[in-house]
Enzyme design. Structure first.
Site, PDB file in Angstrom:
ATOM      1  N   LYS A  98     -14.663 -13.628 -17.347  1.00 18.89           N
ATOM      2  CA  LYS A  98     -13.377 -12.954 -17.120  1.00 18.89           C
ATOM      3  C   LYS A  98     -12.912 -12.239 -18.385  1.00 18.89           C
ATOM      4  O   LYS A  98     -12.543 -11.069 -18.356  1.00 18.89           O
ATOM      5  CB  LYS A  98     -12.299 -13.972 -16.680  1.00 18.89           C
ATOM      6  CG  LYS A  98     -12.645 -14.737 -15.424  1.00 18.89           C
ATOM      7  CD  LYS A  98     -11.532 -15.704 -15.026  1.00 18.89           C
ATOM      8  CE  LYS A  98     -11.258 -16.815 -16.009  1.00 18.89           C
ATOM      9  NZ  LYS A  98     -12.343 -17.805 -16.165  1.00 18.89           N
TER      10      LYS A  98
ATOM     11  N   ARG B 181      -4.037 -19.446 -10.838  1.00 20.72           N
ATOM     12  CA  ARG B 181      -5.074 -20.481 -10.756  1.00 20.72           C
ATOM     13  C   ARG B 181      -4.742 -21.540  -9.735  1.00 20.72           C
ATOM     14  O   ARG B 181      -5.522 -22.475  -9.558  1.00 20.72           O
ATOM     15  CB  ARG B 181      -5.162 -21.186 -12.115  1.00 20.72           C
ATOM     16  CG  ARG B 181      -6.307 -20.752 -12.978  1.00 20.72           C
ATOM     17  CD  ARG B 181      -6.043 -21.393 -14.316  1.00 20.72           C
ATOM     18  NE  ARG B 181      -7.226 -21.779 -14.990  1.00 20.72           N
ATOM     19  CZ  ARG B 181      -7.756 -21.062 -15.990  1.00 20.72           C
ATOM     20  NH1 ARG B 181      -7.248 -19.918 -16.344  1.00 20.72           N
ATOM     21  NH2 ARG B 181      -8.794 -21.516 -16.612  1.00 20.72           N
TER      22      ARG B 181
ATOM     23  N   ARG C 266     -20.634 -20.090 -26.710  1.00 19.56           N
ATOM     24  CA  ARG C 266     -19.602 -19.076 -27.008  1.00 19.56           C
ATOM     25  C   ARG C 266     -18.932 -19.338 -28.366  1.00 19.56           C
ATOM     26  O   ARG C 266     -18.668 -20.476 -28.737  1.00 19.56           O
ATOM     27  CB  ARG C 266     -18.516 -19.136 -25.920  1.00 19.56           C
ATOM     28  CG  ARG C 266     -17.300 -18.302 -26.279  1.00 19.56           C
ATOM     29  CD  ARG C 266     -16.347 -18.144 -25.145  1.00 19.56           C
ATOM     30  NE  ARG C 266     -15.859 -19.405 -24.616  1.00 19.56           N
ATOM     31  CZ  ARG C 266     -15.141 -19.490 -23.507  1.00 19.56           C
ATOM     32  NH1 ARG C 266     -14.846 -18.410 -22.821  1.00 19.56           N
ATOM     33  NH2 ARG C 266     -14.733 -20.659 -23.079  1.00 19.56           N
TER      34      ARG C 266
ATOM     35  N   ARG D 256     -13.769 -22.853 -29.413  1.00 20.54           N
ATOM     36  CA  ARG D 256     -12.568 -23.420 -28.805  1.00 20.54           C
ATOM     37  C   ARG D 256     -12.696 -24.936 -28.682  1.00 20.54           C
ATOM     38  O   ARG D 256     -13.769 -25.438 -28.373  1.00 20.54           O
ATOM     39  CB  ARG D 256     -12.366 -22.815 -27.406  1.00 20.54           C
ATOM     40  CG  ARG D 256     -11.661 -21.492 -27.458  1.00 20.54           C
ATOM     41  CD  ARG D 256     -11.674 -20.739 -26.161  1.00 20.54           C
ATOM     42  NE  ARG D 256     -11.410 -21.508 -24.960  1.00 20.54           N
ATOM     43  CZ  ARG D 256     -11.377 -20.971 -23.737  1.00 20.54           C
ATOM     44  NH1 ARG D 256     -11.564 -19.665 -23.586  1.00 20.54           N
ATOM     45  NH2 ARG D 256     -11.151 -21.711 -22.687  1.00 20.54           N
TER      46      ARG D 256
ATOM     47  N   ARG E 190     -12.920 -28.858 -16.330  1.00 25.93           N
ATOM     48  CA  ARG E 190     -12.392 -27.515 -16.000  1.00 25.93           C
ATOM     49  C   ARG E 190     -13.011 -27.000 -14.702  1.00 25.93           C
ATOM     50  O   ARG E 190     -12.343 -26.344 -13.899  1.00 25.93           O
ATOM     51  CB  ARG E 190     -12.654 -26.540 -17.167  1.00 25.93           C
ATOM     52  CG  ARG E 190     -11.717 -26.806 -18.343  1.00 25.93           C
ATOM     53  CD  ARG E 190     -12.241 -26.290 -19.663  1.00 25.93           C
ATOM     54  NE  ARG E 190     -12.454 -24.864 -19.701  1.00 25.93           N
ATOM     55  CZ  ARG E 190     -13.142 -24.247 -20.665  1.00 25.93           C
ATOM     56  NH1 ARG E 190     -13.687 -24.947 -21.652  1.00 25.93           N
ATOM     57  NH2 ARG E 190     -13.283 -22.954 -20.633  1.00 25.93           N
TER      58      ARG E 190
HETATM   59  P1  AP5 Z   1     -16.042 -15.402 -21.168  1.00 24.79           P
HETATM   60  O1  AP5 Z   1     -15.839 -13.976 -20.854  1.00 24.79           O
HETATM   61  O2  AP5 Z   1     -15.420 -15.934 -22.416  1.00 24.79           O
HETATM   62  O3  AP5 Z   1     -15.651 -16.294 -19.888  1.00 24.79           O
HETATM   63  P2  AP5 Z   1     -14.237 -16.628 -19.249  1.00 24.79           P
HETATM   64  O4  AP5 Z   1     -14.383 -16.494 -17.769  1.00 24.79           O
HETATM   65  O5  AP5 Z   1     -13.154 -15.855 -19.915  1.00 24.79           O
HETATM   66  O6  AP5 Z   1     -14.184 -18.180 -19.589  1.00 24.79           O
HETATM   67  P3  AP5 Z   1     -12.999 -19.078 -20.135  1.00 24.79           P
HETATM   68  O7  AP5 Z   1     -13.634 -20.335 -20.658  1.00 24.79           O
HETATM   69  O8  AP5 Z   1     -12.113 -18.321 -21.064  1.00 24.79           O
HETATM   70  O9  AP5 Z   1     -12.253 -19.396 -18.819  1.00 24.79           O
HETATM   71  P4  AP5 Z   1     -11.272 -20.500 -18.546  1.00 24.79           P
HETATM   72  O10 AP5 Z   1     -10.727 -20.024 -17.273  1.00 24.79           O
HETATM   73  O11 AP5 Z   1     -11.830 -21.880 -18.534  1.00 24.79           O
HETATM   74  O12 AP5 Z   1     -10.340 -20.534 -19.860  1.00 24.79           O
HETATM   75  P5  AP5 Z   1      -8.900 -19.951 -20.158  1.00 24.79           P
HETATM   76  O13 AP5 Z   1      -8.848 -19.538 -21.568  1.00 24.79           O
HETATM   77  O14 AP5 Z   1      -8.487 -18.993 -19.110  1.00 24.79           O
HETATM   78  O15 AP5 Z   1     -17.625 -15.683 -21.198  1.00 24.79           O
HETATM   79  C1  AP5 Z   1     -18.112 -16.966 -21.599  1.00 24.79           C
HETATM   80  C2  AP5 Z   1     -19.349 -16.787 -22.514  1.00 24.79           C
HETATM   81  O16 AP5 Z   1     -20.420 -16.265 -21.724  1.00 24.79           O
HETATM   82  C3  AP5 Z   1     -19.123 -15.790 -23.660  1.00 24.79           C
HETATM   83  O17 AP5 Z   1     -19.755 -16.269 -24.808  1.00 24.79           O
HETATM   84  C4  AP5 Z   1     -19.793 -14.492 -23.176  1.00 24.79           C
HETATM   85  O18 AP5 Z   1     -20.386 -13.790 -24.263  1.00 24.79           O
HETATM   86  C5  AP5 Z   1     -20.872 -14.990 -22.212  1.00 24.79           C
HETATM   87  N1  AP5 Z   1     -21.024 -14.137 -21.047  1.00 24.79           N
HETATM   88  C6  AP5 Z   1     -20.047 -13.477 -20.347  1.00 24.79           C
HETATM   89  N2  AP5 Z   1     -20.572 -12.797 -19.289  1.00 24.79           N
HETATM   90  C7  AP5 Z   1     -21.913 -13.057 -19.313  1.00 24.79           C
HETATM   91  C8  AP5 Z   1     -23.005 -12.653 -18.473  1.00 24.79           C
HETATM   92  N3  AP5 Z   1     -22.830 -11.869 -17.406  1.00 24.79           N
HETATM   93  N4  AP5 Z   1     -24.255 -13.118 -18.790  1.00 24.79           N
HETATM   94  C9  AP5 Z   1     -24.446 -13.943 -19.864  1.00 24.79           C
HETATM   95  N5  AP5 Z   1     -23.449 -14.352 -20.705  1.00 24.79           N
HETATM   96  C10 AP5 Z   1     -22.200 -13.919 -20.422  1.00 24.79           C
HETATM   97  O19 AP5 Z   1      -8.011 -21.250 -19.969  1.00 24.79           O
HETATM   98  C11 AP5 Z   1      -8.117 -22.329 -20.880  1.00 24.79           C
HETATM   99  C12 AP5 Z   1      -7.175 -23.452 -20.461  1.00 24.79           C
HETATM  100  O20 AP5 Z   1      -5.808 -22.984 -20.482  1.00 24.79           O
HETATM  101  C13 AP5 Z   1      -7.358 -23.994 -19.038  1.00 24.79           C
HETATM  102  O21 AP5 Z   1      -8.377 -24.979 -18.971  1.00 24.79           O
HETATM  103  C14 AP5 Z   1      -5.966 -24.569 -18.761  1.00 24.79           C
HETATM  104  O22 AP5 Z   1      -5.759 -25.783 -19.412  1.00 24.79           O
HETATM  105  C15 AP5 Z   1      -5.053 -23.535 -19.402  1.00 24.79           C
HETATM  106  N6  AP5 Z   1      -4.684 -22.444 -18.481  1.00 24.79           N
HETATM  107  C16 AP5 Z   1      -4.987 -21.110 -18.635  1.00 24.79           C
HETATM  108  N7  AP5 Z   1      -4.483 -20.396 -17.613  1.00 24.79           N
HETATM  109  C17 AP5 Z   1      -3.855 -21.285 -16.799  1.00 24.79           C
HETATM  110  C18 AP5 Z   1      -3.174 -21.153 -15.564  1.00 24.79           C
HETATM  111  N8  AP5 Z   1      -3.023 -19.957 -14.957  1.00 24.79           N
HETATM  112  N9  AP5 Z   1      -2.670 -22.275 -14.987  1.00 24.79           N
HETATM  113  C19 AP5 Z   1      -2.790 -23.485 -15.573  1.00 24.79           C
HETATM  114  N10 AP5 Z   1      -3.442 -23.676 -16.741  1.00 24.79           N
HETATM  115  C20 AP5 Z   1      -3.970 -22.588 -17.348  1.00 24.79           C
HETATM  116 MG    MG Z   2     -11.515 -16.387 -21.105  1.00 17.52          MG
END
Ligand code: AP5
Ligand code: MG
Length: 218
Positions: free
Chosen positions: A13, A88, A127, A161, A172
């Site tokens: 994402k 979410r 990552r 992270r 997660r």
């Molecule tokens: P990356 O693009 O970083 O993936 P991402 O989908 O952004 O993953 P996140 O871990 O950020 O998602 P998340 O939803 O768990 O975390 P968030 O920060 O939103 O890609 C990952 C890796 O893969 C990178 O190294 C990239 O280079 C590689 N990659 C990407 N595409 C690729 C491909 N096609 N092929 C190969 N490699 C690839 O949330 C964190 C925490 O915050 C949550 O757990 C929760 O506690 C809280 N939170 C956030 N939003 C909410 C909400 N709306 N409600 C409640 N709690 C929330």
């Molecule tokens: Mg992300």
């Protein structure tokens, strides 16, 4: 254009939101990034959410909804935004509908980035990001051009992270399947859901997203 990128942790994402932001002038609104900034600043919200995030659980809906409600009103969002990591839960999706109606704005598309659970642990474990400018990398899939030096700003310090470990990723993923996946039928019923194959390489996923949105290649 106002979009949602929906997908499990590590599905890409953030990677894809940044590409859309750079190519199309849309603003990336990552709730994860906003919460990490709140934790780093030591604010009251940050103190409330830090341990929840480290455990891999979801932060309470009311905190997230008010954060996004305020952020969308900022001038840089006037030309369009990409919601990365929000909504979410069904309650968040309903709150988003209500806030967009109140602001006389609309959702144009929801893009699901579909990735098998088995691929996600490697994505997340590999990552890292630049400690200075935040540019994102992956040891195997998106390495820096010169190892140990940030492509974007030249810095040599990198971060992982605290929630990027195997145990937390599994929590997660459970949260994603139980609380976020029900959003797929919710948006499919409205005819605005598009699914892309997130198992493909980063460039191929970008191309598929642009095709799904009907925008020309970057
Ligand atoms: P990356 O693009 O970083 O993936 P991402 O989908 O952004 O993953 P996140 O871990 O950020 O998602 P998340 O939803 O768990 O975390 P968030 O920060 O939103 O890609 C990952 C890796 O893969 C990178 O190294 C990239 O280079 C590689 N990659 C990407 N595409 C690729 C491909 N096609 N092929 C190969 N490699 C690839 O949330 C964190 C925490 O915050 C949550 O757990 C929760 O506690 C809280 N939170 C956030 N939003 C909410 C909400 N709306 N409600 C409640 N709690 C929330
Ligand atoms: Mg992300």
């Amino acid at each position: 254009m106002n979009l949602i990128l929906l997908g499990p942790p590590g599905s890409g994402k953030g990677t894809q939101a940044i590409r859309l932001q750079e190519a199309d002038g849309l603003v990336q609104l990552s709730t994860g990034e906003m919460l990490r900034a709140a934790v780093a600043s030591g604010s009251e919200t940050g103190r409330l959410v830090g341990s929840i995030m480290e455990a891999g659980e979801l932060v309470p809906d009311d905190i997230i909804v008010s954060m996004i409600d305020r952020r969308i009103d900022e001038p840089d969002c006037a030309g369009g935004f990409i919601l990365d990591g929000f909504p979410r839960t069904l309650a968040q999706a309903e709150a988003l509908d209500e806030m967009l109606a109140r602001k006389a704005r609309r959702l144009d598309a929801v893009i699901e980035i579909a990735v098998d659970d088995g691929a996600l642990v490697e994505r997340i474990a590999g990552r890292f990001s630049c400690a200075v400018c935040g540019a994102g990398y992956h040891r195997r899939f998106q390495p820096a051009a010169v190892e140990g030096v940030c492509d974007r700003c030249g810095a040599t310090r990198f971060l992982q992270r605290p929630d990027d470990n195997e145990e937390t990723v599994r929590t997660r993923l459970v949260a994603y399947h139980a609380q976020t996946e029900p959003l797929l039928p919710y948006y499919r019923a409205r005819g605005i859901l598009r699914s892309v194959d997130g198992m493909a390489g980063i460039d191929a996923v970008s191309t598929e997203i642009r095709a799904a949105l009907g925008v020309s290649a970057a």
